[in-house]
Design an enzyme around this catalytic site. Structure first.
Site, mmCIF file in Angstrom:
data_model
loop_
_atom_site.group_PDB
_atom_site.id
_atom_site.type_symbol
_atom_site.label_atom_id
_atom_site.label_comp_id
_atom_site.label_asym_id
_atom_site.label_seq_id
_atom_site.Cartn_x
_atom_site.Cartn_y
_atom_site.Cartn_z
ATOM 1 N NE ARG A 280 16.902 -1.669 86.583
ATOM 2 C CZ ARG A 280 17.627 -2.689 86.174
ATOM 3 N NH1 ARG A 280 17.820 -2.900 84.880
ATOM 4 N NH2 ARG A 280 18.196 -3.513 87.024
ATOM 5 C CB SER B 184 19.216 -2.297 80.885
ATOM 6 O OG SER B 184 20.175 -3.287 80.587
ATOM 7 C CD GLU C 77 22.651 6.561 72.880
ATOM 8 O OE1 GLU C 77 23.397 7.110 72.034
ATOM 9 O OE2 GLU C 77 22.930 5.475 73.396
ATOM 10 C CG PHE D 271 24.079 6.265 77.617
ATOM 11 C CD1 PHE D 271 25.342 6.804 77.851
ATOM 12 C CD2 PHE D 271 23.863 4.952 77.959
ATOM 13 C CE1 PHE D 271 26.363 6.043 78.418
ATOM 14 C CE2 PHE D 271 24.869 4.176 78.526
ATOM 15 C CZ PHE D 271 26.117 4.715 78.748
ATOM 16 C CG HIS E 187 20.545 1.789 84.537
ATOM 17 N ND1 HIS E 187 19.371 1.446 83.891
ATOM 18 C CD2 HIS E 187 21.167 0.629 84.831
ATOM 19 C CE1 HIS E 187 19.299 0.136 83.801
ATOM 20 N NE2 HIS E 187 20.376 -0.399 84.360
ATOM 21 C CD GLN F 289 28.226 2.749 81.347
ATOM 22 O OE1 GLN F 289 27.295 2.312 80.691
ATOM 23 N NE2 GLN F 289 29.314 3.248 80.793
ATOM 24 N NE ARG G 90 22.068 -2.671 88.012
ATOM 25 C CZ ARG G 90 22.730 -3.218 89.037
ATOM 26 N NH1 ARG G 90 23.215 -2.468 89.990
ATOM 27 N NH2 ARG G 90 22.921 -4.515 89.083
#
Lengths: 322, 273
Positions: free
Chosen positions: A16, A43, A64, A89, A115, A127, A173
């Protein structure tokens, strides 16, 4: 005698973070690159782009579906939009928008899901994205990328921007082991053979490429000649490299930080069935959701380690002999 | 394209497009006449007297954009695009047939001059925002017009988009709600009431204009007001009648999504003569 390339598996930055760096570099050379995020820019690492190019960054808030369709509208207006959020998401909440506003009209949208997998750790399964590859591959016309380390991520972000059409890019992540050198070149649709071998082939994507290389060492020590292939492109698959591995090694293990039902494994199995049917084993999350924990603890508990891959390879080799 | 100023001429175009809608849907034996007829004056006003566009150059960078978010009303969009010269008029009656460019819902793969493929409700306003943002980045005078159905406003994504455009004060964006008060299952107020509709959008920082959606002069004035409004997107609440122009279709939920029979079509065309 098989030739073998050695790769040093040491910690690099998270994919990321490499994405965020590549985005800034891209922004400097291409004024059409724009970025949308949904309140996760620190993030997803799009914050760097936001800071350097505030006029080309659109903070959409926690919305989103709206973000994805705004991205498609920007693409229709001639821009090269990267929309980014946690993979669970953007793929799950934005799926219908990806289908109708990006895939179906073949819009030049780039979607980056960070993530991914269970290695996000403590935040837990709400998540964790363990179905994103399956969802992305089900979007007709989408290109789907899943780089294993920072260098492949940087190169493939550039390739995604240059590619005309919708692209999904999967990022992780935690720090990812470095597989490649900075000079390595990557082409969409081409898999990388990292180790040559003739008894079994370990195919993997993302973090499990490094685990497959470690498994390769375990297997070679036992005298099992092991081939390792990195699938940084999930769609379109490199059919030639799959067919060659199937016919030359006769046994394949596919490993991914994703549900075993519906990810890279079943996609490769389809190509194997169509080309050179052979014994296959699958390492992935098995019909369940994970839990909170340390990334290492979760990868151990859910069986996504070199030792699990090596075990699957031994099973495959013994099934082949029957 | 040169704009038409004569009110009677515009009214004549509206009547022609209504006839096209009835003929197309009758030939297809399925489709959505009610919401096409309610949106007719909106479409005529935009295509013939508001939008800057060029049917000979559909990819003109600085053109105004129009998105029919309520994609099921595509017969009126197709009729307008054919009448202005974007697409062949003599193929209108192939609507919904295999291979026809006039697909059941708008599809850019078949008509590249369309700004968007629509049909899944709730997404057009977000798309329009993206196009309007691109115009701002390009310092283009292009304005974006998005037509929503009233039932469509029940979609959550509409409110995500309304919040985004309101907060950014996007004055190159106009949203039109074809407020015909009927959706597939019945009257909008009974299904999921939208009221107070204008107050809700005002609270989201939109400039709201309520207008007779069948009066072309009133629509022209409203679009002019939108164009001179600064730092806010404009919402036109176009108060319309579902099935407008065909007496037995007016305010009748049945004609949201069903084609007239051959006899009904004859009667409808007689009324639109």
């Amino acid at each position: 005698m098989a030739t073998r390339t050695r790769f040093e598996v040491k910690n690099g930055v998270a994919t990321r973070e490499a994405f965020g760096q590549a985005l800034v570099e891209l922004g400097r050379v291409n004024p059409d690159v724009v970025v949308c995020d949904a309140d996760l820019s620190k993030s997803t690492f799009t914050a760097g782009f936001a800071k350097e190019f505030p006029d080309r960054f659109f903070q959409c808030g926690i919305a989103e579906a709206n973000m994805v369709a705004i991205g498609s509208g920007l693409a229709s207006g001639g821009k090269i939009p990267f929309v980014s959020s946690f993979s669970c998401f953007v793929m799950n909440k934005g799926f219908e928008q990806l289908r109708v506003t990006a895939a179906f009209p073949n819009v030049n949208l780039k979607v980056v899901g960070t993530h991914s997998g269970i290695s996000i750790g403590e935040d837990g399964p709400s998540q964790m994205s363990i179905e994103d590859l399956s969802l992305a591959c089900s979007l007709a016309g989408f290109t789907v990328l899943s780089p294993a380390d920072e260098f492949s991520m940087r190169k493939l972000i550039r390739a995604a921007a240059a590619h005309q059409g919708p692209v999904f890019i999967r990022a992780g992540r935690i720090k990812a082991p470095i597989i490649y050198s900075a000079a390595e070149e990557f082409e969409i649709g081409k898999a990388k053979v990292l180790a040559q071998g003739s008894d079994v082939t370990l195919m993997a994507t993302g973090l499990l490429v490094a685990e497959s290389l470690l498994a390769c060492d375990l297997l070679e020590a036992e005298g099992i000649s092991t081939r390792v292939i990195d699938f940084a492109t999930i769609k379109p698959l490199d059919r030639e490299v799959i067919a060659a591995a199937a016919s030359e090694t006769g046994a394949i293990v596919v490993s991914e930080e994703h549900l075993a039902d519906g990810g890279l494994g079943v996609r490769i199995a389809q190509v194997v069935a169509e080309t050179a049917p052979c014994v296959m084993e699958f390492v992935g999350v098995r019909n369940t959701y994970a839990e909170s924990g340390t990334p290492d603890g979760l990868l151990d508990k859910y069986g996504l380690r070199a030792v699990n891959i090596a075990g699957a390879a031994r099973r495959a080799v013994s099934r082949k002999k029957k | 394209m040169n704009h038409v100023h004569d009110e009677r001429e515009l009214a004549g175009i509206a009547k022609r497009l209504r006839r096209d809608v009835i003929e197309m849907i009758t030939a297809a034996k399925s489709g959505h006449p009610g919401g096409s007829l309610s949106a007719t004056e909106i479409m005529v006003t935009l295509y013939w007297s508001v939008m800057r566009h060029d049917p000979k150059n559909p990819q003109w960078k600085d053109r105004d954009r129009i998105i029919l978010s309520k994609g099921h009303a595509c017969p009126i969009l197709y009729a307008a695009m054919a009448e202005t010269g974007y697409t062949p008029k003599d193929q209108l009656n192939t609507l919904r047939q295999m291979g026809s460019i006039y697909q059941g819902h708008p599809d850019v793969r078949f008509i590249p001059a369309l700004e968007a493929s629509t049909g899944s409700l709730g997404q057009g306003l977000s798309l329009g925002i993206g196009m309007a943002l691109a115009a701002q980045l390009n310092q283009s005078p292009s304005r974006t017009y998005v037509i929503l159905g009233d039932g469509e406003v029940q979609e959550g994504q509409i409110w995500e988009a309304a919040m985004f455009a309101g907060n950014r004060g996007m004055d190159n964006l106009v949203c039109i709600i074809d407020y015909n008060r009927i959706q597939l299952d019945g009257f909008t107020k009974d299904i999921q009431d939208l009221e107070p509709l204008g107050a809700k959008w005002q609270a989201f920082n939109w400039h709201v204009i309520s207008v007779d959606g069948h009066s072309i002069p009133a629509l022209q004035q409203a679009f002019a007001e939108a164009a001179s409004t600064r730092n806010k997107p404009t919402l036109l609440i176009a108060n319309t009648v579902k099935g407008k122009g065909v007496s037995f279709m007016e305010n009748n939920p049945k004609y949201h999504g069903s084609a007239p029979s051959a006899e009904e079509a004859v009667a409808a065309l007689k009324e639109l003569a």
